[in-house]
Design a protein around this motif. Structure first.
Motif, PDB file in Angstrom:
ATOM      1  N   ALA A 132       7.030 132.527 -60.533  1.00 42.29           N
ATOM      2  CA  ALA A 132       6.196 133.700 -60.264  1.00 42.29           C
ATOM      3  C   ALA A 132       6.436 134.786 -61.304  1.00 42.29           C
ATOM      4  N   ASP A 133       7.682 134.962 -61.704  1.00 41.41           N
ATOM      5  CA  ASP A 133       7.986 135.949 -62.733  1.00 41.41           C
ATOM      6  C   ASP A 133       7.243 135.602 -64.027  1.00 41.41           C
ATOM      7  N   ASN A 134       7.266 134.325 -64.384  1.00 44.05           N
ATOM      8  CA  ASN A 134       6.591 133.921 -65.609  1.00 44.05           C
ATOM      9  C   ASN A 134       5.084 134.062 -65.484  1.00 44.05           C
ATOM     10  N   PHE A 135       4.535 133.730 -64.329  1.00 35.69           N
ATOM     11  CA  PHE A 135       3.099 133.903 -64.114  1.00 35.69           C
ATOM     12  C   PHE A 135       2.717 135.363 -64.354  1.00 35.69           C
ATOM     13  N   ASN A 136       3.510 136.279 -63.812  1.00 39.20           N
ATOM     14  CA  ASN A 136       3.250 137.707 -64.035  1.00 39.20           C
ATOM     15  C   ASN A 136       3.364 138.066 -65.511  1.00 39.20           C
ATOM     16  N   HIS A 137       4.337 137.497 -66.206  1.00 34.63           N
ATOM     17  CA  HIS A 137       4.512 137.791 -67.625  1.00 34.63           C
ATOM     18  C   HIS A 137       3.314 137.332 -68.450  1.00 34.63           C
ATOM     19  N   LEU A 138       2.629 136.289 -67.990  1.00 34.63           N
ATOM     20  CA  LEU A 138       1.455 135.801 -68.706  1.00 34.63           C
ATOM     21  C   LEU A 138       0.253 136.735 -68.567  1.00 34.63           C
ATOM     22  N   PHE A 139       0.416 137.787 -67.766  1.00 36.99           N
ATOM     23  CA  PHE A 139      -0.639 138.799 -67.646  1.00 36.99           C
ATOM     24  C   PHE A 139      -0.212 140.120 -68.273  1.00 36.99           C
ATOM     25  N   GLU A 140       0.861 140.093 -69.019  1.00 37.23           N
ATOM     26  CA  GLU A 140       1.345 141.300 -69.680  1.00 37.23           C
ATOM     27  C   GLU A 140       1.008 141.220 -71.171  1.00 37.23           C
ATOM     28  N   GLN A 141       1.957 140.902 -72.024  1.00 35.61           N
ATOM     29  CA  GLN A 141       1.722 140.858 -73.469  1.00 35.61           C
ATOM     30  C   GLN A 141       0.549 139.946 -73.876  1.00 35.61           C
ATOM     31  N   PRO A 142       0.361 138.793 -73.239  1.00 38.10           N
ATOM     32  CA  PRO A 142      -0.764 137.945 -73.653  1.00 38.10           C
ATOM     33  C   PRO A 142      -2.144 138.609 -73.526  1.00 38.10           C
ATOM     34  N   THR A 143      -2.275 139.651 -72.731  1.00 41.01           N
ATOM     35  CA  THR A 143      -3.578 140.320 -72.673  1.00 41.01           C
ATOM     36  C   THR A 143      -3.915 140.945 -74.027  1.00 41.01           C
ATOM     37  N   VAL A 144      -2.894 141.407 -74.737  1.00 39.38           N
ATOM     38  CA  VAL A 144      -3.120 141.929 -76.091  1.00 39.38           C
ATOM     39  C   VAL A 144      -3.527 140.779 -77.009  1.00 39.38           C
ATOM     40  N   PHE A 145      -2.881 139.630 -76.850  1.00 41.44           N
ATOM     41  CA  PHE A 145      -3.251 138.453 -77.644  1.00 41.44           C
ATOM     42  C   PHE A 145      -4.724 138.112 -77.444  1.00 41.44           C
ATOM     43  N   TYR A 146      -5.170 138.085 -76.187  1.00 39.13           N
ATOM     44  CA  TYR A 146      -6.570 137.746 -75.926  1.00 39.13           C
ATOM     45  C   TYR A 146      -7.503 138.710 -76.656  1.00 39.13           C
ATOM     46  N   ALA A 147      -7.222 139.993 -76.573  1.00 40.71           N
ATOM     47  CA  ALA A 147      -8.081 140.991 -77.218  1.00 40.71           C
ATOM     48  C   ALA A 147      -8.076 140.820 -78.736  1.00 40.71           C
ATOM     49  N   VAL A 148      -6.887 140.703 -79.320  1.00 44.93           N
ATOM     50  CA  VAL A 148      -6.785 140.586 -80.778  1.00 44.93           C
ATOM     51  C   VAL A 148      -7.411 139.272 -81.252  1.00 44.93           C
ATOM     52  N   ALA A 149      -7.151 138.194 -80.550  1.00 47.95           N
ATOM     53  CA  ALA A 149      -7.711 136.900 -80.950  1.00 47.95           C
ATOM     54  C   ALA A 149      -9.235 136.925 -80.880  1.00 47.95           C
ATOM     55  N   LEU A 150      -9.790 137.564 -79.875  1.00 50.62           N
ATOM     56  CA  LEU A 150     -11.252 137.640 -79.782  1.00 50.62           C
ATOM     57  C   LEU A 150     -11.829 138.512 -80.900  1.00 50.62           C
ATOM     58  N   VAL A 151     -11.145 139.592 -81.234  1.00 43.47           N
ATOM     59  CA  VAL A 151     -11.590 140.414 -82.367  1.00 43.47           C
ATOM     60  C   VAL A 151     -11.544 139.580 -83.645  1.00 43.47           C
ATOM     61  N   LEU A 152     -10.435 138.873 -83.852  1.00 43.88           N
ATOM     62  CA  LEU A 152     -10.316 138.039 -85.050  1.00 43.88           C
ATOM     63  C   LEU A 152     -11.389 136.946 -85.073  1.00 43.88           C
ATOM     64  N   ALA A 153     -11.719 136.401 -83.920  1.00 43.11           N
ATOM     65  CA  ALA A 153     -12.766 135.372 -83.863  1.00 43.11           C
ATOM     66  C   ALA A 153     -14.110 135.939 -84.320  1.00 43.11           C
ATOM     67  N   MET A 154     -14.318 137.216 -84.052  1.00 38.12           N
ATOM     68  CA  MET A 154     -15.594 137.839 -84.439  1.00 38.12           C
ATOM     69  C   MET A 154     -15.628 138.277 -85.897  1.00 38.12           C
ATOM     70  N   ILE A 155     -14.487 138.663 -86.476  1.00 36.78           N
ATOM     71  CA  ILE A 155     -14.528 139.263 -87.813  1.00 36.78           C
ATOM     72  C   ILE A 155     -13.904 138.436 -88.916  1.00 36.78           C
ATOM     73  N   ASP A 156     -13.087 137.450 -88.587  1.00 31.31           N
ATOM     74  CA  ASP A 156     -12.392 136.669 -89.613  1.00 31.31           C
ATOM     75  C   ASP A 156     -13.139 135.363 -89.844  1.00 31.31           C
ATOM     76  N   THR A 157     -13.940 135.333 -90.896  1.00 31.28           N
ATOM     77  CA  THR A 157     -14.766 134.145 -91.139  1.00 31.28           C
ATOM     78  C   THR A 157     -13.974 132.981 -91.718  1.00 31.28           C
ATOM     79  N   THR A 158     -12.804 133.268 -92.316  1.00 34.34           N
ATOM     80  CA  THR A 158     -12.020 132.181 -92.897  1.00 34.34           C
ATOM     81  C   THR A 158     -11.106 131.539 -91.860  1.00 34.34           C
ATOM     82  N   GLY A 159     -10.588 132.329 -90.933  1.00 36.13           N
ATOM     83  CA  GLY A 159      -9.785 131.798 -89.837  1.00 36.13           C
ATOM     84  C   GLY A 159      -8.386 131.344 -90.192  1.00 36.13           C
ATOM     85  N   GLY A 160      -8.224 130.525 -91.182  1.00 31.43           N
ATOM     86  CA  GLY A 160      -6.980 129.863 -91.552  1.00 31.43           C
ATOM     87  C   GLY A 160      -5.671 130.418 -91.034  1.00 31.43           C
ATOM     88  N   ALA A 161      -5.148 131.450 -91.697  1.00 28.34           N
ATOM     89  CA  ALA A 161      -3.827 131.986 -91.363  1.00 28.34           C
ATOM     90  C   ALA A 161      -3.796 132.564 -89.956  1.00 28.34           C
TER      91      ALA A 161
END
Length: 135
Positions: free
Chosen positions: A55-84
């Motif tokens: 349960a602790d880990n489940f809660n942790h997956l709703f903390e820092q990873p929310t920033v990952f989701y936002a940043v990854a979606l932004v990168l998906a929209m603006i980074d046409t090369t993707g690679g790195a």
């Protein structure tokens, strides 16, 4: 870039199922009945640590990873090369899976901290990359 996003979301669902697959049998074994009047967390605190870790880990997956989701979606929209950035996203997801396994199976706090720090640094690099691409 979207595959790592979905992969981490799927991992979160795996932890969700695992959490209840261990929590419900433990509650039955300890004869814990849900009490809506009990102060938050008191009933779950009675469960063994190995059960609570999920349960602790489940809660942790709703903390820092929310920033990952936002940043990854932004990168998906603006980074046409993707690679790195795609590589960094997969590294982040891999580190979060390792973090989950350390927390839910091993419970070794120092090792978990190292893995968490590596994932945080990876996310910071992704965020800086997104900022550089935007500005």
């Amino acid at each position: 870039m979207l595959k790592p996003v979905v992969a981490l979301a799927l991992w979160t669902h795996v932890i969700f199922v695992w959490m209840y697959a261990t929590r419900l049998p433990a509650m039955r074994a300890m004869k814990i009945k849900s009490d809506p009047t009990a102060p938050r967390g008191t009933q779950m605190a009675a469960l063994p640590a190995r059960v609570r870790w999920k349960a602790d880990n489940f809660n942790h997956l709703f903390e820092q990873p929310t920033v990952f989701y936002a940043v990854a979606l932004v990168l998906a929209m603006i980074d046409t090369t993707g690679g790195a950035n795609v590589t960094l996203a997969w590294i982040y997801v891999g580190l979060r899976v390792v973090h989950s396994l350390v927390q839910t199976v091993v419970g070794h706090v120092e090792l978990r901290f190292v893995v968490f720090t590596l994932s945080a640094v990876t996310l910071v690099v992704m965020t800086i990359n997104a900022a550089r691409l935007l500005w």
